[in-house]
Design a protein around this motif. Structure first.
Motif, mmCIF file in Angstrom:
data_model
loop_
_atom_site.group_PDB
_atom_site.id
_atom_site.type_symbol
_atom_site.label_atom_id
_atom_site.label_comp_id
_atom_site.label_asym_id
_atom_site.label_seq_id
_atom_site.Cartn_x
_atom_site.Cartn_y
_atom_site.Cartn_z
ATOM 1 N N ALA A 182 35.643 46.649 38.061
ATOM 2 C CA ALA A 182 35.729 46.223 36.662
ATOM 3 C C ALA A 182 34.641 46.885 35.830
ATOM 4 O O ALA A 182 33.497 47.010 36.265
ATOM 5 C CB ALA A 182 35.611 44.712 36.558
ATOM 6 N N SER A 186 35.647 44.737 30.306
ATOM 7 C CA SER A 186 36.629 43.754 30.751
ATOM 8 C C SER A 186 36.054 42.355 30.829
ATOM 9 O O SER A 186 36.761 41.402 31.119
ATOM 10 C CB SER A 186 37.174 44.146 32.125
ATOM 11 N N ARG A 265 38.787 40.547 33.770
ATOM 12 C CA ARG A 265 38.181 41.215 34.919
ATOM 13 C C ARG A 265 39.000 41.111 36.197
ATOM 14 O O ARG A 265 38.868 41.954 37.084
ATOM 15 C CB ARG A 265 36.777 40.639 35.159
#
Length: 267
Positions: A182, A186, A265
């Motif tokens: 991630a 995010s 995420r």
């Protein structure tokens, strides 16, 4: 055989401090940006041609962090001051190990893993040590240990570990699901209400108090207050500090989990 010359700070900087390293929102501590990265450069130039490997430096970082928790068993301001200084050494070594690795071209997944384990152990040890300090395990106030405070210190330590684990497990879940790690973008919650709450929490920064640097400074401050106050309860402010950190750790653990689940995420 000639000894390799030490690189200058100017030579080191572009290699060991690549562009963006100080701007990482979740990966760079404010103390690193403010002063420690400049101090670490001066240490790194003496270590890059030494015998210690980056992973061995990480091991020393872990020892410094865990020692900070142990010295809190020393009563009064001296123990708290020693812990704060050891946490500064821990932070310094946390910068130096990566800088040496980047200069030598020895960065590795093992190094990243050991670094993360080190953060878990050091911060947990500091908060658990704070709880034992508040419990007065050696009975310096004339009474026996009060284990409630050791329990609350353990709660704070567990919360600090869980907060880090919640963050790290995002990438574990994504990689096992076939997704890339991630990015910081995010982390923004999809809900506008949660996004506002996240910004408010970030502005207040109360959650940082369970981090190693911040907690060590709080521990030193309450030790000084206890020294100034004296009286019949010499650990009043220390015990108040343990209770506050335990409460913050519990609340932040829950809020951080909600924030992750409400963000993109995991998608």
């Amino acid at each position: 055989m000639s000894t390799p010359s030490k690189p200058s700070v100017a030579e080191l900087r572009p290699v060991v401090h690549p562009q963006g390293i100080k701007d990482r929102r979740s990966g760079e501590h404010w103390a690193g940006r403010l002063y420690m990265r400049e101090i670490s450069l001066r240490w790194t130039r003496h270590l890059v041609n030494g015998r210690l490997s980056p992973n061995q430096l990480t091991g020393l970082m872990v020892l410094a962090g865990m020692a900070a928790g142990a010295v809190l068993l020393l009563p009064g301001v001296p123990g708290a001051l020693a812990a704060a200084l050891l946490i500064q050494l821990y932070l310094l070594l946390d910068c130096v190990d990566g800088e040496v690795a980047r200069w030598r071209g020895e960065t590795s997944v093992t190094g990243v893993y050991l670094d993360r384990i080190g953060h878990y152990l050091a911060e947990a040890a500091l908060l658990a040590g704070f709880g034992l300090r508040a419990a007065d395990v050696f009975g310096s106030d004339g009474g026996g240990p009060q284990w409630l405070w050791a329990f609350l210190g353990t709660v704070a330590a567990l919360g600090a570990v869980l907060i880090k684990a919640e963050t790290d497990l995002v990438d574990v879940a994504r990689l096992r699901g076939g997704l890339a790690a991630a990015g910081e973008e995010s982390a923004t919650p999809r809900s506008s209400g949660l996004a506002l709450a996240r910004r408010a929490a970030a502005a207040l920064k109360f959650h940082r108090l369970v981090g190693g640097v911040e907690a060590s400074l709080l521990i030193l401050a309450v030790a000084a207050l206890d020294r100034l106050a004296g009286g019949t309860s010499p650990l009043f402010f220390t015990r108040l500090g343990v209770a506050v950190l335990a409460a913050i750790a519990v609340v932040q653990t829950a809020l951080h989990l909600v924030s992750i689940l409400a963000s993109s995420r995991l998608r």
